[in-house]
Design an enzyme around this catalytic site. Structure first.
Site, short mmCIF file in Angstrom:
data_model
loop_
_atom_site.label_atom_id
_atom_site.label_comp_id
_atom_site.label_asym_id
_atom_site.label_seq_id
_atom_site.Cartn_x
_atom_site.Cartn_y
_atom_site.Cartn_z
N GLU A 50 -2.80 5.32 -4.08
CA GLU A 50 -2.13 4.44 -5.03
C GLU A 50 -1.49 5.33 -6.08
OE1 GLU A 50 -0.35 1.82 -6.97
OE2 GLU A 50 -1.81 2.86 -8.21
N CYS A 81 3.29 9.48 1.71
CA CYS A 81 3.28 8.13 1.12
C CYS A 81 3.22 8.20 -0.40
CB CYS A 81 2.15 7.30 1.73
SG CYS A 81 2.35 5.51 1.45
N ARG A 110 9.06 2.20 -4.35
CA ARG A 110 7.65 1.91 -4.03
C ARG A 110 7.55 0.66 -3.15
NH1 ARG A 110 4.53 0.08 -7.90
NH2 ARG A 110 2.56 0.95 -7.17
N ARG A 140 2.18 0.18 3.14
CA ARG A 140 2.77 -0.02 1.80
C ARG A 140 3.63 1.18 1.42
NH1 ARG A 140 -1.61 -1.08 -2.48
NH2 ARG A 140 0.23 -1.50 -3.74
N HIS A 180 2.00 8.36 7.23
CA HIS A 180 0.70 9.01 7.12
C HIS A 180 0.35 9.78 8.40
CE1 HIS A 180 -0.85 6.87 3.48
NE2 HIS A 180 -0.03 5.93 3.88
N GLU A 182 -1.72 12.06 8.61
CA GLU A 182 -3.15 12.35 8.53
C GLU A 182 -4.00 11.26 9.17
OE1 GLU A 182 -2.24 10.04 4.72
OE2 GLU A 182 -1.22 11.45 6.04
#
Length: 201
Positions: A50, A81, A110, A140, A180, A182
């Site tokens: 976040e 991200c 965002r 997101r 992502h 990862e």
């Protein structure tokens, strides 16, 4: 030289980045929470999470400005991200009090792809990381709305309602992805970053 790559461990999925880097076999890893931690690494990964919380914690832990200075000095840095948001010069639809680290001459939006329920996976072709498509996970996620002249676009969404959206960029020693890597078993992005660090520090 076998480099030590730090992972900013204030918030987000930093553990997954550590595991992905370790799986490459090309670097050592360390968690970065303090200025002393930062001084012990040759490169840095900023994880997903976040971005607003990460920004506030970076200020509270007194590492925001030291990271900016290390990046300005040429420290290789990769963000995924929220990490992309943290590395941007401008956030569109961000909070008024949200600070970024900077390092990439990009403006990002965002949550550009929607909320958590709009998360998706999509194949991406990015020649920098090989001929086989990457299975990219978007949660997101931001996208890049504008880039400076020195920024290289590495990948775009290839189909669907967001076709053409820029989701991976590089400028000098700084790289970022909206997605992502990862969270998958495909370690090509992390392997590329570790090899870049080995060759440039």
């Amino acid at each position: 030289m076998r480099p030590t790559i730090g992972v900013l461990a204030l918030q987000g999925d930093f553990r997954e980045h550590v595991l992905a880097l370790q799986a490459t076999g090309e670097c050592d890893t360390a968690l970065v929470r303090t200025v002393n931690d930062l001084s012990a690494v040759q490169a840095l990964v900023i994880p997903g999470g976040e971005s607003t919380a990460m920004s506030k914690l970076a200020i509270a832990f007194d590492v925001l400005q030291p990271i900016r200075e290390r990046i300005a000095q040429g420290m290789p840095t990769y963000g995924s991200c929220a990490g992309m948001i943290m590395l941007a010069r401008e956030i569109i639809d961000g909070r008024a009090d949200q600070e970024t680290i900077g390092g990439l001459d990009i403006a990002v939006r965002r949550n550009a792809f929607g909320r958590q329920v709009d998360s998706f996976e999509a194949p991406l072709h990015a020649p920098l990381w090989g001929s086989e498509p990457l299975n990219a996970v978007f949660i997101r996620a931001p996208w890049v709305e504008s880039c400076g002249a020195a920024v290289e676009v590495l990948a775009r969404v290839e189909s669907g309602p967001h076709e053409g959206a820029v989701v991976a960029v590089r400028e000098g020693a700084v790289m970022a992805t909206s997605f992502h890597p990862e969270l998958t078993s495909d370690n090509r992005v992390h392997s590329y970053f570790a090899q870049f660090v080995r060759e440039n520090v």
